[in-house]
Design an enzyme around this catalytic site. Structure first.
Site, PDB file in Angstrom:
ATOM      1  N   GLY A 116       7.001  10.433  10.126  1.00  0.00           N
ATOM      2  CA  GLY A 116       5.622  10.586  10.579  1.00  0.00           C
ATOM      3  C   GLY A 116       4.661   9.814   9.706  1.00  0.00           C
ATOM      4  O   GLY A 116       5.028   9.252   8.669  1.00  0.00           O
ATOM      5  N   GLY A 159       0.845  10.370   7.985  1.00  0.00           N
ATOM      6  CA  GLY A 159      -0.281  11.254   7.714  1.00  0.00           C
ATOM      7  C   GLY A 159      -1.565  10.453   7.597  1.00  0.00           C
ATOM      8  O   GLY A 159      -1.595   9.233   7.768  1.00  0.00           O
ATOM      9  N   GLY A 183      -0.937   8.357   4.329  1.00  0.00           N
ATOM     10  CA  GLY A 183       0.311   7.668   4.019  1.00  0.00           C
ATOM     11  C   GLY A 183       1.407   7.924   5.025  1.00  0.00           C
ATOM     12  O   GLY A 183       1.211   8.585   6.042  1.00  0.00           O
ATOM     13  N   ASP A 213      -9.738  19.194   7.933  1.00  0.00           N
ATOM     14  CA  ASP A 213      -9.017  18.392   8.931  1.00  0.00           C
ATOM     15  C   ASP A 213      -7.988  19.245   9.671  1.00  0.00           C
ATOM     16  O   ASP A 213      -6.822  18.858   9.831  1.00  0.00           O
ATOM     17  CB  ASP A 213      -8.329  17.204   8.258  1.00  0.00           C
ATOM     18  CG  ASP A 213      -7.945  16.113   9.267  1.00  0.00           C
ATOM     19  OD1 ASP A 213      -8.493  16.119  10.392  1.00  0.00           O
ATOM     20  OD2 ASP A 213      -7.094  15.262   8.944  1.00  0.00           O
TER      21      ASP A 213
END
Length: 714
Positions: free
Chosen positions: A416, A418, A421, A534
């Site tokens: 994945g 983020g 990063g 977030d």
């Protein structure tokens, strides 16, 4: 002293290896693509295997792959046993002639007729041998000039049998010499029955054959019909073939001699003269190849090369020969040699030690550089100014360990991306599966987010918040190591097709409760209030038991207890961003509540934050959800799974809570404590309803539900 002797022996060994290497034989083939041997027989030029590897058809060798590889002269079909370039000979396996009857028998040997080969009679190389009791064998030689000669012998009868490895000593055996330049001959066997003294038999086999004299006297046992024996053939090159040699192709003067080799006319074969070549004295190798004759170092083996230097002189090799020079002081030479060797070893050890020290220092400096570059000083400052932060249990990983865990950060390990990063899946040396976040860009803003995430996560200890295991600051980009969460994100779970664990109403409600509980902990129960900033479905992970883990604290902030809001640069994800925060730039705990309201709407509808079901200005799921409720169209936008499993009043309760969280005025939104308690009350009422259906009216359950609602109202 022992060390000096060892060093001296090493020097002598090096000198001997160099000398032997200089004396090594050059390649005996015309080019590297040619096969140099067949079985255990070397095949030097002008003989060869394959096109372009031999000088003429007579010299073509074929390597037959039977059980063992054996070379054959293709034109005359004779097995080759050995080829000698220096003596211009080739040993072949030649069949013997035998007769096992009492009548005269003859055979002709014409294989070598009109060839550049002939049976060698040089220094009695080959012999004509007759064997058998009372055998009279003769050989009729035919020469190129049509002359004829005769030869042969009579083998007497005797009681003694053939003896292994003995010379032919007139016992059932006789020998005769042969003439030189012999190519064609006939052999006749004439059995003699008279005067056999009672020994032998008229049916005993008689033999007559040519054979390599040396082999016959040392290795021959006894003859058998149809056997073959070694015979030495001489060979030469006709003039046309000679001029096609590599050493003649570039010679305009047709020279037969230079400093390393010479070529000479040889003998008459089939009325023509043949040529042969040899290396000059002091040179060895193959004279038929360009540069094939190389200088011999006679000083390597003085006895073999008959070096005649006196004891007070020493041999020194020269081109094509050697010379004797005055010997130097041996002791002085040894002292100089040992001293030089010790000096060289000392320099090597010092150089190696210096290299290791410099390399270690460079590695330390590079790690220090990366530590500063990756915000190590900033991290120390954060820790020193916040006594409540405890990172003693946070491990500092080294770069080698994390490279091995991720197979050098292979793209196959990416799971994945983020906000700050790329996320890699890895396995540590102790077998633990981890997730490793690697920053994409190194700048001051990203470093601030990275260090902030370390500090924030070091303060948090909650079952629904992802656990930070450690970090690495000695690499070119900073790395964070988390516990691995195997079942992906909430967004993937809602939008995927998971038949084993479908997103049922109970599952959705539990996820909402766990996320709300984690945010309540961050806002109220942590050592310092923490605003996530977030919250979204892609930052909510699901572990192996589908329990939630809130992740990605890169832009999170902790505040003093007396503070009510933050005023940082506006950051967040479109669709989850609090409109009030967007307008004013002030982030409060109610801004996290708004983002949670969007997640709650996603749980109810199964839609994304930027919804595909909205139109015009209502592409935002939050706006579309609120407008649908105000227009009494809630049940038109809910997920089918939710409608199938849950009573409408339960859905309406959660939907009203989501609507309150999405209120445009932050002051009118509930706190995360109130959100968590209302969701838990909804869950408890649902459990009570299930118990009522199963067991009937239970007074204790009703009391518990009443208490929960009283708490909420308060």
């Amino acid at each position: 002293m022992e060390l000096q002797m060892v060093l001296f022996r090493m020097l002598v060994l090096v000198i001997m290896c160099s000398a032997l290497n200089a004396f090594a034989r050059v390649s005996n083939v015309i080019n590297r693509s040619c096969q140099e041997d067949c079985g255990n027989v070397s095949i030097p030029y002008p003989f060869g295997i394959g096109n372009g590897c031999y000088v003429g058809d007579w010299f073509e060798i074929v390597c037959r792959n039977d059980s063992l590889q054996k070379p054959f002269l293709k034109t005359i079909d004779l097995e080759v046993l050995e080829i000698n370039i220096a003596e211009c000979t080739v040993r072949v396996s030649y069949p013997i002639f035998s007769s096992c009857t009492n009548v005269t028998n003859s055979t002709k040997n014409m294989k070598l007729e009109k060839s550049p080969f002939g049976f060698s009679g040089y220094y009695y190389t080959n012999s004509f041998v007759a064997m058998g009791c009372n055998n009279s064998a003769s050989m009729r030689s035919i020469f190129p000039d049509d002359s004829v000669s005769y030869g042969g012998c009579n083998s007497p009868c005797d009681r003694a049998p053939f003896t292994n490895g003995s010379r032919c000593n007139a016992t059932n055996c006789c020998q005769a010499t042969i003439s030189s330049t012999l190519q064609a001959f006939s052999t006749t066997i004439e059995p003699k029955n008279s005067s056999n003294n009672g020994y032998g038999s008229s049916r005993e086999c008689k033999y007559a054959f040519l054979v390599d004299r040396n082999w016959f006297e040392t290795s021959f046992t006894e003859p058998k019909p149809n056997m073959s024996v070694p015979v030495v053939l001489e060979w030469g090159l006709d003039v046309t073939t000679f001029y096609s040699l590599p050493i003649q192709k570039n010679s305009t003067a047709r020279e037969y001699k230079n400093s390393t080799y010479s070529c000479y006319p040889w003998r008459m074969l089939q009325k023509f003269t043949t040529m042969y070549c040899e290396c000059e004295r002091g040179y060895g190798g193959n004279p038929y190849l360009v540069g094939g004759c190389e200088d011999i170092n006679e000083c390597v083996d003085p006895e073999y090369f008959n070096v005649t230097c006196t004891p007070d002189t020493r041999c020194e090799n020269t081109e094509g020969f050697y010379r004797c020079v005055a010997a130097k002081n041996t002791k002085l030479s040894i002292i100089i040699g040992v001293s030089t060797s010790l000096g060289v070893l000392f320099l090597i050890f010092c150089g190696w030690g210096s290299y290791k020290v410099i390399k270690k220092r460079m590695r330390i400096k590079r790690k220090e550089k990366f530590f500063k570059q990756n915000g190590g000083l900033l991290l120390k400052q954060q820790l020193s100014t916040n006594n409540k932060v405890n990172v003693e249990n946070t491990k500092l990983f080294n770069s080698k360990e994390l490279e091995n865990a991720t197979n050098r950060f292979s793209v196959d390990r990416i799971i994945g991306h983020g906000g700050q990063g790329t996320i890699y899946k890895g396995m540590l040396a102790d077998g633990r599966i981890v997730a490793i976040k690697k920053s994409m860009v190194i700048d001051e803003e990203k470093l601030q987010a990275f260090i902030n995430e370390v500090v924030i996560l070091s303060q948090i200890n909650h079952r629904n918040v992802v656990k930070l295991l450690g970090c690495c600051l000695e690499t070119a980009v900073p790395l964070l190591v988390y516990e691995f969460i195997p079942n992906g994100t909430l967004a993937e779970y809602l939008n995927g097709q998971n038949e084993e664990f479908p997103p049922t109403w109970d599952m959705r409600l539990r996820i909402a409760i766990e996320v709300a509980g984690a945010l309540f902990y961050l806002h109220s129960a942590a050592s310092s209030p923490i605003y996530h900033r977030d919250i979204k479905s892609t930052n909510i992970l699901l572990d192996g038991k589908y329990r939630t883990k809130v992740a990605d604290f890169g832009i999170s902030r902790s505040i003093a207890i007396e503070q009510t809001h933050l005023s940082p640069l506006v950051q967040g994800t479109f669709g989850y961003l609090d409109p009030g925060y967007f307008r004013s730039g002030q982030f409060t705990d109610k801004s996290d509540v708004y983002s949670f309201g969007v997640v709650l709407a996603e749980l109810l509808t199964g839609e994304k934050a930027i919804s595909s079901i909205g139109t015009g200005d209502t592409k935002s799921l939050a706006a579309f959800f609120v407008s649908s409720m105000e227009g009494n169209n809630l049940f038109d936008i809910l997920d089918n799974q939710v409608l199938k499993e849950t009573k409408k009043e339960k859905i309406i309760a959660v939907a009203n809570l989501a609507k309150r969280c999405l209120n445009l005025k932050g002051m009118k939104r509930p706190t995360m404590r109130e959100v968590a308690m209302e969701l838990e009350a909804n869950q408890m009422s649902q459990k009570a309803s299930s118990l009522k259906q199963k067991y009937g009216e239970i007074e204790d359950v009703k009391i518990e539900i009443s208490e929960q609602y009283n708490v909420v109202s308060i």
